[in-house]
Scaffold this active site. Structure first.
Site, PDB file in Angstrom:
ATOM      1  N   ASP A 165      -6.410  -6.114   5.129  1.00 44.21           N
ATOM      2  CA  ASP A 165      -5.841  -4.769   5.040  1.00 44.21           C
ATOM      3  C   ASP A 165      -5.829  -4.120   6.420  1.00 44.21           C
ATOM      4  O   ASP A 165      -6.887  -3.858   6.995  1.00 44.21           O
ATOM      5  CB  ASP A 165      -6.700  -3.948   4.070  1.00 44.21           C
ATOM      6  CG  ASP A 165      -6.134  -2.571   3.783  1.00 44.21           C
ATOM      7  OD1 ASP A 165      -5.051  -2.244   4.305  1.00 44.21           O
ATOM      8  OD2 ASP A 165      -6.790  -1.821   3.037  1.00 44.21           O
ATOM      9  N   HIS A 210      -1.491  -1.371  -3.997  1.00 43.00           N
ATOM     10  CA  HIS A 210      -2.728  -0.980  -3.317  1.00 43.00           C
ATOM     11  C   HIS A 210      -2.781   0.536  -3.116  1.00 43.00           C
ATOM     12  O   HIS A 210      -1.829   1.138  -2.617  1.00 43.00           O
ATOM     13  CB  HIS A 210      -2.781  -1.707  -1.967  1.00 43.00           C
ATOM     14  CG  HIS A 210      -4.047  -1.558  -1.213  1.00 43.00           C
ATOM     15  ND1 HIS A 210      -5.167  -2.339  -1.448  1.00 43.00           N
ATOM     16  CD2 HIS A 210      -4.403  -0.714  -0.205  1.00 43.00           C
ATOM     17  CE1 HIS A 210      -6.134  -1.996  -0.610  1.00 43.00           C
ATOM     18  NE2 HIS A 210      -5.696  -1.003   0.157  1.00 43.00           N
ATOM     19  N   MET A 213     -12.136   4.662  -0.060  1.00 44.15           N
ATOM     20  CA  MET A 213     -12.744   5.027   1.225  1.00 44.15           C
ATOM     21  C   MET A 213     -13.415   6.376   1.020  1.00 44.15           C
ATOM     22  O   MET A 213     -12.980   7.410   1.545  1.00 44.15           O
ATOM     23  CB  MET A 213     -11.655   5.081   2.312  1.00 44.15           C
ATOM     24  CG  MET A 213     -11.220   3.701   2.764  1.00 44.15           C
ATOM     25  SD  MET A 213      -9.674   3.722   3.670  1.00 44.15           S
ATOM     26  CE  MET A 213      -8.538   3.541   2.312  1.00 44.15           C
ATOM     27  N   MET A 222     -11.299  -5.505   6.308  1.00 44.46           N
ATOM     28  CA  MET A 222     -10.516  -4.473   7.003  1.00 44.46           C
ATOM     29  C   MET A 222     -10.174  -4.976   8.399  1.00 44.46           C
ATOM     30  O   MET A 222     -11.060  -5.356   9.163  1.00 44.46           O
ATOM     31  CB  MET A 222     -11.310  -3.165   7.125  1.00 44.46           C
ATOM     32  CG  MET A 222     -11.471  -2.364   5.839  1.00 44.46           C
ATOM     33  SD  MET A 222      -9.930  -1.908   5.033  1.00 44.46           S
ATOM     34  CE  MET A 222      -9.101  -0.943   6.292  1.00 44.46           C
ATOM     35  N   ASP A 226      -4.929   3.651  -1.410  1.00 42.14           N
ATOM     36  CA  ASP A 226      -5.946   4.004  -0.425  1.00 42.14           C
ATOM     37  C   ASP A 226      -6.453   5.409  -0.693  1.00 42.14           C
ATOM     38  O   ASP A 226      -5.787   6.394  -0.365  1.00 42.14           O
ATOM     39  CB  ASP A 226      -5.341   3.920   0.981  1.00 42.14           C
ATOM     40  CG  ASP A 226      -5.110   2.483   1.392  1.00 42.14           C
ATOM     41  OD1 ASP A 226      -6.081   1.712   1.360  1.00 42.14           O
ATOM     42  OD2 ASP A 226      -3.963   2.128   1.713  1.00 42.14           O
ATOM     43  N   HIS A 238      -8.607   0.970  -3.391  1.00 41.56           N
ATOM     44  CA  HIS A 238      -9.510   0.858  -2.240  1.00 41.56           C
ATOM     45  C   HIS A 238     -10.138   2.225  -2.004  1.00 41.56           C
ATOM     46  O   HIS A 238      -9.470   3.148  -1.542  1.00 41.56           O
ATOM     47  CB  HIS A 238      -8.671   0.395  -1.038  1.00 41.56           C
ATOM     48  CG  HIS A 238      -9.400   0.315   0.256  1.00 41.56           C
ATOM     49  ND1 HIS A 238      -8.743   0.133   1.454  1.00 41.56           N
ATOM     50  CD2 HIS A 238     -10.722   0.379   0.565  1.00 41.56           C
ATOM     51  CE1 HIS A 238      -9.629   0.101   2.442  1.00 41.56           C
ATOM     52  NE2 HIS A 238     -10.836   0.248   1.922  1.00 41.56           N
ATOM     53  N   SER A 255       0.843  -1.201   0.000  1.00 40.86           N
ATOM     54  CA  SER A 255       0.000   0.000   0.000  1.00 40.86           C
ATOM     55  C   SER A 255       0.874   1.245   0.000  1.00 40.86           C
ATOM     56  O   SER A 255       1.631   1.482   0.949  1.00 40.86           O
ATOM     57  CB  SER A 255      -0.896   0.007   1.244  1.00 40.86           C
ATOM     58  OG  SER A 255      -1.418   1.317   1.426  1.00 40.86           O
ATOM     59  N   MET A 299      -8.916   8.351   0.081  1.00 38.76           N
ATOM     60  CA  MET A 299      -9.742   8.837   1.209  1.00 38.76           C
ATOM     61  C   MET A 299     -10.259  10.232   0.899  1.00 38.76           C
ATOM     62  O   MET A 299      -9.520  11.066   0.371  1.00 38.76           O
ATOM     63  CB  MET A 299      -8.900   8.910   2.478  1.00 38.76           C
ATOM     64  CG  MET A 299      -8.239   7.601   2.842  1.00 38.76           C
ATOM     65  SD  MET A 299      -7.192   7.812   4.297  1.00 38.76           S
ATOM     66  CE  MET A 299      -6.366   6.220   4.314  1.00 38.76           C
TER      67      MET A 299
HETATM   68  C1  DX5 Z   1      -6.132   1.937   6.025  1.00 40.77           C
HETATM   69  C2  DX5 Z   1      -5.724   1.490   4.650  1.00 40.77           C
HETATM   70  C3  DX5 Z   1      -4.610   0.535   4.571  1.00 40.77           C
HETATM   71  C4  DX5 Z   1      -3.289   1.007   5.075  1.00 40.77           C
HETATM   72  C5  DX5 Z   1      -2.621  -0.184   5.671  1.00 40.77           C
HETATM   73  O1  DX5 Z   1      -7.204   2.809   5.905  1.00 40.77           O
HETATM   74  O2  DX5 Z   1      -6.812   0.883   3.993  1.00 40.77           O
HETATM   75  O3  DX5 Z   1      -4.450   0.022   3.235  1.00 40.77           O
HETATM   76  O4  DX5 Z   1      -2.455   1.549   4.090  1.00 40.77           O
HETATM   77  O5  DX5 Z   1      -1.499   0.243   6.331  1.00 40.77           O
HETATM   78  P1  DX5 Z   1      -0.691  -0.671   7.340  1.00 40.77           P
HETATM   79  O6  DX5 Z   1      -0.247  -1.886   6.569  1.00 40.77           O
HETATM   80  O7  DX5 Z   1       0.439   0.209   7.737  1.00 40.77           O
HETATM   81  O8  DX5 Z   1      -1.609  -1.019   8.447  1.00 40.77           O
HETATM   82 ZN    ZN Z   2      -6.520  -0.156   1.922  1.00 41.38          ZN
END
Ligand code: DX5
Ligand code: ZN
Length: 217
Positions: free
Chosen positions: A175, A33, A68, A137, A35, A66, A8, A37
């Site tokens: 994740d 990956h 969010m 998650m 993320d 992903h 990620s 947001m």
């Molecule tokens: C959290 C994300 C994850 C995050 C994971 O909201 O969806 O993908 O990057 O990070 P680590 O592996 O550091 O927990």
């Molecule tokens: Zn993620």
């Protein structure tokens, strides 16, 4: 079982992103990956379409996005154009998950559904026939480097059992908080795709991917 690592980039050094992506690819990761947001579905804002556009066409890693974000269907076309190959949407964020998952497939992306730690596992069961991946998650969405929430292990198990019971070909991705210990817990519970942010990018990315692939053997 086919085990896949999905680094990620949330924890990557953005000034050195090209190099870091090359390192994880050369070491044997298969997905990258993202993320995304929006400051609404989760409190934080991360990055989005312009970053994907830069990376598209410059890596062989499968772009695993992903979302969010609230009402993600407003952006499906835009993420497709930006190179998203797997599109993960939160069951909590959609008004009509069935229609949204069908639309993701129609657009030529791989549909994936996810649920936050406090969302009951059964909430994704009605949609298992419509997806190629379920993302469990294992931290509350919104930030990297949080500790793995132990109660989520039972959800991984329940989803894998339901997939087997129904004879489906669906990947179970995990994740959040995945490290040397929890990767084994998640694998034993039935996960086969492992998102890892801080465990890879807060260390030597190449060496870390090699190490985790070895653990998964
Ligand atoms: C959290 C994300 C994850 C995050 C994971 O909201 O969806 O993908 O990057 O990070 P680590 O592996 O550091 O927990
Ligand atoms: Zn993620």
């Amino acid at each position: 079982m086919n085990y896949i690592l999905a680094p990620s980039i949330l924890s990557a050094d953005f000034l050195d992103l090209n190099n870091q992506i090359k390192q994880v690819e050369e070491a044997g990761a298969k997905y990258l990956h993202f993320d995304v947001m929006d400051g609404l579905f989760v409190p934080n804002i991360s990055f989005g379409i312009p970053v994907l556009n830069c990376i598209k066409g410059h890596t062989n890693l499968k772009l695993d996005v992903h979302l969010m974000i609230a009402e993600p269907n407003r952006y499906f076309e835009k993420f497709k154009e930006a190179g998203a190959e797997i599109l993960t949407v939160h069951v909590e964020a959609m008004k009509d998950p069935e229609a949204d998952l069908k639309r993701i497939r129609e657009l030529g992306m791989i549909p994936s559904i996810t649920l936050s730690p406090d969302t009951p596992v059964e909430s994704v069961f009605p949609f298992l026939d419509l997806v190629k991946q379920v993302l469990v998650m294992t931290v509350n969405p919104g930030a990297g480097a949080q500790p793995y929430i132990d109660k989520c292990t039972d959800k991984i198990k329940a989803i894998r059992e339901e997939i087997i019971k129904r004879g489906l070909d669906v990947d179970v991705e995990v994740d959040g908080g995945i490290n040397e210990e929890t990767i084994k817990t998640a694998k034993d519970a039935g996960a086969n795709v492992f998102v890892m942010g801080s465990s890879i990018f807060n260390h030597e990315p190449y060496e870390s991917v090699k190490k985790y692939l070895e653990i998964l053997k």
